[in-house]
Write a protein that holds these residues in place. Structure first.
Motif, short mmCIF file in Angstrom:
data_model
loop_
_atom_site.label_atom_id
_atom_site.label_comp_id
_atom_site.label_asym_id
_atom_site.label_seq_id
_atom_site.Cartn_x
_atom_site.Cartn_y
_atom_site.Cartn_z
N GLN A 199 -86.85 -11.77 33.94
CA GLN A 199 -86.84 -13.12 34.34
C GLN A 199 -86.19 -13.35 35.38
N GLY A 207 -86.09 -14.17 38.96
CA GLY A 207 -85.56 -15.31 40.48
C GLY A 207 -84.80 -15.44 41.22
N ASP A 262 -86.35 -14.20 44.17
CA ASP A 262 -87.23 -15.91 45.17
C ASP A 262 -85.80 -16.37 45.38
N GLY A 282 -88.85 -12.31 27.08
CA GLY A 282 -87.92 -12.34 27.25
C GLY A 282 -86.71 -12.09 27.17
N ASP A 337 -97.88 -12.78 29.29
CA ASP A 337 -97.27 -14.19 29.58
C ASP A 337 -95.78 -13.40 31.12
N THR A 356 -94.03 -15.01 32.65
CA THR A 356 -92.98 -15.79 32.79
C THR A 356 -92.28 -14.22 31.98
N TRP A 357 -92.30 -14.78 30.30
CA TRP A 357 -91.93 -13.94 30.14
C TRP A 357 -92.21 -13.12 29.01
N SER A 401 -97.94 -26.66 29.33
CA SER A 401 -96.46 -26.47 29.11
C SER A 401 -96.55 -27.27 27.33
N ALA A 437 -85.29 -21.36 27.38
CA ALA A 437 -85.23 -19.98 27.88
C ALA A 437 -85.18 -18.56 26.84
#
Length: 534
Positions: free
Chosen positions: A260, A264, A267, A411, A440, A442-443, A517, A527
């Motif tokens: 993750q 980042g 991006d 994560g 997921d 993100t994680w 969320s 996180a």
């Protein structure tokens, strides 16, 4: 294999590279001469504070220079360090302390409240506050350091290959964390492998962003940085922007990134300046993503790996010569490591055929602390049974096929589904529960609980998450809770978790608490800590 205390490397580097930078923590910088002397001062201070050789000492803190110095000081004294996962609930931390037999505790100001609860609830008897928040009965590190004479020296405790260096607690497929034993022999083997496989030299400046309670922070390459005479640079956050800034400012040549964090970095606008970077170590990234990273960073060696805490980090790294021809492979085994693929009868399978990955060698942990049952289950004829499925090609390269089915990796954190199930099952309204990991963006994965309620039950999905939050770390609280009338089972009545994992996602509603969320999902402050090796 000849083995010595890891801190003896500091003595050597202080002689050979006295003025070379060894450790960087923001504005604080240590040369090798300064680091060696600071480790002496801290070792003497902790000794005067009540820490003794052979004692198990928990360390509760974020990635700081003080944390690194304390770990080295404990080794110099001959104490056994137990880096504590600060993201765990205090109840979980208390379990670790009691199961391990920890009697000493070092803590940062951020965790003073947790430390106070742990002192009250466990058998900890020697406590040292690293900062200003002093709990009852604790000594203050600054005062202990002030009491040391100038130039104090502490002899490195003599250590053999079988002596215990530390315990790292990891959540596996059982309901409770297990303490993985790392010996001085394990560390010696790993440090040699890291220097050879990553081609570390004194010119390297390695960024450590993974937390120091994780094997990826401590050993990928972690303490091997000091063996090579290189520079360790710490980052206090897991944010991509901070890592990019520090990498540029400190001229970083190598680092480990969780998937993750890598996403980042890609991006960021403008793109980060990674001109000095020569290798990037990560795992669990699709080949298409790897190709995109290579397109953006053509000068960087991209290193995939297979590793676990039980293996003292990775056991293989993908070499630069085969980045393209072996795209998707995890590399060939390190020196001193043997990897085999076996079938259900423990018979070796032919090249290219899938089976369980088993490992033996000097890097492999001798076992779990005070857990004979787990040791019997995971050891056979000198081999460690990873439980993971893989294959080895005709050239000896390892390819990952599937993960241990009941282990959720979110994560970079290992989450035992059985641990969450145990907590949910204690709710009086719950008849049955099964927890699996679901995708997921993100994680990678997050926990989802399927729950059958008792007749007349009134608890809601959100109520069950609230029940979990009272006992579990936030990243373990299910992101989704779905109330169901039955669970899929095989002929013997065992729940078919694969069917639950493969089920299409249910539409959010009163029975499925899946908000944009949710309170149980990781937020900016919670996180999952970056890690490569579980």
């Amino acid at each position: 294999m000849a083995t010595s205390n890891v801190t003896e490397h500091l003595r050597r580097q202080a002689l050979r590279r006295a003025d070379r930078e060894a450790l960087v923590d923001g504005d604080r910088r240590w040369t090798y001469a300064e680091l060696d002397a600071d480790v002496d001062r801290h070792a003497a201070a902790l000794r005067d504070g009540g820490i003794a050789a052979g004692e198990l000492v928990g360390v509760l803190g974020r990635n700081t220079g003080t944390y690194v110095v304390e770990l080295l000081a404990l080794a110099r004294l001959g104490a056994i360090s137990v880096p504590l996962n600060w993201r765990l609930h205090p109840n979980e931390q208390a379990y670790v302390i009691d199961q391990a037999g920890i009697t000493g505790l070092l803590y940062d100001d951020d965790f003073a409240d947790d430390a106070a609860r742990l002192v009250a609830a466990t058998g900890v008897r020697t406590v040292v506050a690293n900062g200003d928040r002093v709990v009852a009965g604790a000594g203050r590190l600054a005062a202990l350091l002030d009491g040391q004479p100038s130039g104090v020296r502490v002899a490195d405790a003599e250590k053999g290959p079988d002596d215990v260096h530390r315990l790292l607690y990891t959540s596996g497929t059982t309901a409770r964390p297990k303490g993985v034993v790392h010996t001085y022999g394990n560390l010696t083997a790993n440090h040699l492998a890291q220097v050879l496989e990553l081609e570390l030299t004194a010119a390297d400046r390695i960024l450590v962003s993974a937390p120091l309670f994780h094997v990826s922070g401590l050993e990928a390459p972690g303490l091997a940085i000091f063996v090579a005479g290189a520079t360790m640079v710490l980052t206090p956050t897991f944010k991509a922007a901070d890592i990019a800034r520090i990498a540029a400012e400190e001229r970083i040549t190598g680092m480990v990134l969780a998937a993750q964090i890598l996403f980042g970095l890609l991006d960021l606008d403008p793109p980060p300046d990674l001109g000095t970077l020569r290798y990037l170590l990560f795992a669990g990234v699709a080949p298409s993503v790897r190709q995109e990273v290579k397109r953006r960073l053509p000068h960087v060696r991209l290193v995939d790996t297979f590793g676990m805490t039980e293996l003292c980090n990775g056991i293989c790294y993908l070499d630069a010569a085969h980045e393209q021809s072996k795209l998707g492979a995890l590399g060939a085994p390190f020196p001193g490591v043997h990897v085999r693929i076996v079938d259900e009868h423990f018979r070796p399978v032919p090249p290219g055929e899938a089976g369980e990955i088993v490992v033996r060698g000097e890097k492999v942990s001798p076992g779990y602390w005070r857990d004979d049952e787990a040791n019997r289950r995971t050891r056979r004829d000198g081999w460690f049974l990873t439980g993971d499925v893989g294959r080895i090609d005709a050239d000896g390269y390892l390819w990952f096929v599937d993960r241990r089915t009941d282990l959720i990796k979110s994560g970079g954190e290992n989450i035992a589904s059985a641990e969450i199930e145990r907590v949910i099952a204690r709710h009086p309204d719950v008849a049955e529960v099964a927890v699996v990991g679901v995708p997921d963006p993100t994680w990678d994965e997050v926990p989802k609980a399927y729950v059958i309620l008792r007749d007349g039950a009134t608890v809601t999905a959100e109520g069950l998450r609230e029940h979990c939050r009272a006992e579990l770390a936030r990243y373990k609280v299910p992101k989704y809770v779905q109330i169901v009338s039955s669970l899929p089972r095989n002929d013997s009545g065992k729940v078919l978790k694969r069917s639950l994992r493969d089920a299409p996602p249910a539409a959010p509603g009163p029975a499925d608490a899946s908000t944009g969320s949710p309170a149980g999902s990781p937020g900016a402050a919670d996180a999952p800590a970056p890690a490569v090796a579980g």
